[in-house]
Write an enzyme that holds these catalytic residues in place. Structure first.
Site, mmCIF file in Angstrom:
data_model
loop_
_atom_site.group_PDB
_atom_site.id
_atom_site.type_symbol
_atom_site.label_atom_id
_atom_site.label_comp_id
_atom_site.label_asym_id
_atom_site.label_seq_id
_atom_site.Cartn_x
_atom_site.Cartn_y
_atom_site.Cartn_z
ATOM 1 N N LYS A 118 4.457 10.537 -12.084
ATOM 2 C CA LYS A 118 5.464 9.436 -12.503
ATOM 3 C C LYS A 118 5.197 9.302 -14.260
ATOM 4 O O LYS A 118 5.269 8.618 -14.766
ATOM 5 C CB LYS A 118 3.816 8.396 -12.391
ATOM 6 N N LYS A 200 12.493 12.977 -0.415
ATOM 7 C CA LYS A 200 11.978 11.771 0.649
ATOM 8 C C LYS A 200 12.647 10.734 0.419
ATOM 9 O O LYS A 200 13.149 10.273 -0.852
ATOM 10 C CB LYS A 200 10.355 11.360 1.439
ATOM 11 N N LYS A 203 11.949 3.855 -2.252
ATOM 12 C CA LYS A 203 12.380 2.723 -2.078
ATOM 13 C C LYS A 203 12.220 2.551 -3.662
ATOM 14 O O LYS A 203 12.774 1.355 -4.769
ATOM 15 C CB LYS A 203 11.190 1.823 -1.888
HETATM 16 P P1 ATP Z 1 7.104 4.204 -4.573
HETATM 17 O O1 ATP Z 1 9.166 5.167 -4.543
HETATM 18 O O2 ATP Z 1 7.556 3.215 -5.072
HETATM 19 O O3 ATP Z 1 6.153 5.358 -4.923
HETATM 20 P P2 ATP Z 1 7.528 4.531 -1.474
HETATM 21 O O4 ATP Z 1 8.537 4.467 -0.993
HETATM 22 O O5 ATP Z 1 6.916 6.012 -1.559
HETATM 23 O O6 ATP Z 1 7.530 4.059 -2.510
HETATM 24 P P3 ATP Z 1 5.152 3.929 -0.841
HETATM 25 O O7 ATP Z 1 4.675 2.831 -1.124
HETATM 26 O O8 ATP Z 1 4.366 5.044 -1.456
HETATM 27 O O9 ATP Z 1 6.305 4.177 -1.180
HETATM 28 O O10 ATP Z 1 4.068 4.546 0.506
HETATM 29 C C1 ATP Z 1 3.687 3.276 2.043
HETATM 30 C C2 ATP Z 1 3.395 4.257 2.982
HETATM 31 O O11 ATP Z 1 5.184 4.153 3.085
HETATM 32 C C3 ATP Z 1 2.289 4.979 3.089
HETATM 33 O O12 ATP Z 1 1.677 5.469 3.992
HETATM 34 C C4 ATP Z 1 4.088 6.360 2.994
HETATM 35 O O13 ATP Z 1 2.834 7.554 3.734
HETATM 36 C C5 ATP Z 1 5.059 6.205 3.540
HETATM 37 N N1 ATP Z 1 6.288 6.888 3.682
HETATM 38 C C6 ATP Z 1 6.753 6.940 2.269
HETATM 39 N N2 ATP Z 1 8.321 7.013 2.375
HETATM 40 C C7 ATP Z 1 8.208 7.236 3.520
HETATM 41 C C8 ATP Z 1 9.273 9.039 3.988
HETATM 42 N N3 ATP Z 1 10.199 8.622 3.403
HETATM 43 N N4 ATP Z 1 8.570 8.978 5.139
HETATM 44 C C9 ATP Z 1 7.725 8.126 5.907
HETATM 45 N N5 ATP Z 1 7.042 7.752 5.206
HETATM 46 C C10 ATP Z 1 6.983 7.324 3.913
#
Ligand code: ATP
Ligand code: LTN
Length: 335
Positions: A118, A200, A203
């Site tokens: 980050k 992956k 969001k």
């Molecule tokens: P950001 O992009 O803001 O870092 P993110 O979409 O990666 O957010 P997080 O808020 O970090 O999501 O994660 C929330 C939960 O969702 C965590 O338990 C994470 O492991 C799960 N998660 C996030 N993205 C995925 C994905 N693509 N597939 C499966 N699980 C996911």
């Protein structure tokens, strides 16, 4: 949390209100949470203080915080059986985080890959909160004497640091914190980006790369139609060579459309267009009741506020107990 007299293991997990919740968050996290309420006492937190580590528009953060709470409930988490609440409503999180900061070394925080990633991506805002993010996460977990923490692989390093901090504190002052274990649900599927299927789904990436749980049917159809596949023209499950097609098959399978192998057999001789349409329609059908419930909940903000208020009070009662113990052990003069 249940009123049962037998003590059940405690689960804590959090999601940042840092954008629209995606199909990846649903399949990888929230959906699995729903299966846990039967056997565990669960706390599911909207970690709004963590979301401040990147620059946010205040009105967006406020809206997304309420939306995430509503989504937890719309996805099937019962706010009477689980504690669904907002991190900033329980000030003990920030209070314990300060104490834990004094028992965490700069070197440990500097090794965190999320901090390295980050800070490389947001060179203009490498703030101290981004650096100490993991001690706030440790505080979230340790405040509730949590046994298990359902996290994706990306959060494992943070959880290991939480364990190290807890062990260090217990070693210095006698047993205070339960040492938390990571909990990786059996059916954890990782959902990949629609536009860059080797990454992956996230969001915080471009909108076309993810399906938001609140996307309208037309947007879902359009995004799947544009999803990157390949030029092989046959439907195989081969994440290395055909990541895009494999991702669509995984999504279908995760949403209850049968095993990947049976899906591959069913699509024999068919084109990518059909696979994309079927995936879009399956996702639309699956999200429809969640979206309807979400709409209903968002119309009743008084109910949502009441749920958050009651649940924060339930969380705080437990958090207070741990924090008092910690204050006493480190020698803060208590009145
Ligand atoms: P950001 O992009 O803001 O870092 P993110 O979409 O990666 O957010 P997080 O808020 O970090 O999501 O994660 C929330 C939960 O969702 C965590 O338990 C994470 O492991 C799960 N998660 C996030 N993205 C995925 C994905 N693509 N597939 C499966 N699980 C996911
Ligand atoms: N860092 C996590 C969100 C998070 C969390 C937690 C997860 C904050 N506190 C405590 C589990 C337990 C993330 O980015 N997914």
């Amino acid at each position: 949390m249940s009123e049962q007299t037998t003590k059940r293991p405690i689960i804590f997990s959090g999601i940042q209100p840092s954008g629209s919740i995606t199909l990846g968050n649903y399949i990888g996290a929230i959906r699995n949470f729903v299966l846990l309420e039967k056997d565990y006492d669960c706390l599911f937190c909207v970690v709004d203080l963590h979301a401040l580590t990147t620059r946010r528009i205040p009105a967006d953060l406020r809206r997304q915080t309420l939306e995430l709470a509503a989504l937890y409930i719309a996805c099937g988490l019962d706010p009477k059986k689980n504690i669904i609440y907002c991190q900033s409503h329980v000030p003990e999180h920030a209070e314990l985080a300060w104490i834990l900061n004094c028992y965490t070394y700069m070197g440990e925080l500097g090794r965190m890959t999320q901090f390295k990633d980050k800070s490389a991506r947001h060179k203009d805002n490498i703030n101290a909160g981004l650096f100490t993010y993991p001690t706030l996460m440790a505080a979230d977990i340790l405040l509730y004497q949590t046994n298990l923490v359902p996290v994706g692989a990306d959060q494992k390093q943070h959880l290991e640091l939480s364990r190290d901090i807890a062990e260090r504190f217990n070693g210095l002052y006698s047993d205070t914190f339960v040492i938390p274990e990571p909990y990786i649900p059996k059916a954890t599927a990782k959902v990949y980006s629609l536009t860059e299927p080797e990454r992956k789904m996230s969001k915080s990436d471009a909108e076309d790369s993810y399906i938001a749980l609140l996307d309208k049917p037309d947007a879902i159809r359009r995004k799947f139609r544009r999803a990157v596949t390949d030029s092989e023209a046959n439907i195989c499950f081969d994440p290395e060579h055909q990541p895009g097609v494999s991702n669509l098959l995984s999504i279908l399978s995760a949403l209850g459309e049968g095993s990947v192998q049976s899906l591959v057999e069913g699509f024999e001789g068919k084109g990518y267009g059909e696979l994309k349409d079927r995936t879009a329609e399956t996702v639309i059908t699956k999200l429809q009741p969640i979206q309807a419930e979400f709409e209903r909940l968002m119309k009743d903000k008084t109910y949502l506020a009441q749920v958050l208020k009651e649940n924060a009070a339930r969380a705080q009662a437990q958090a207070r107990r741990t924090l008092r113990k910690v204050y006493k052990k480190v020698g803060l003069y208590q009145l």
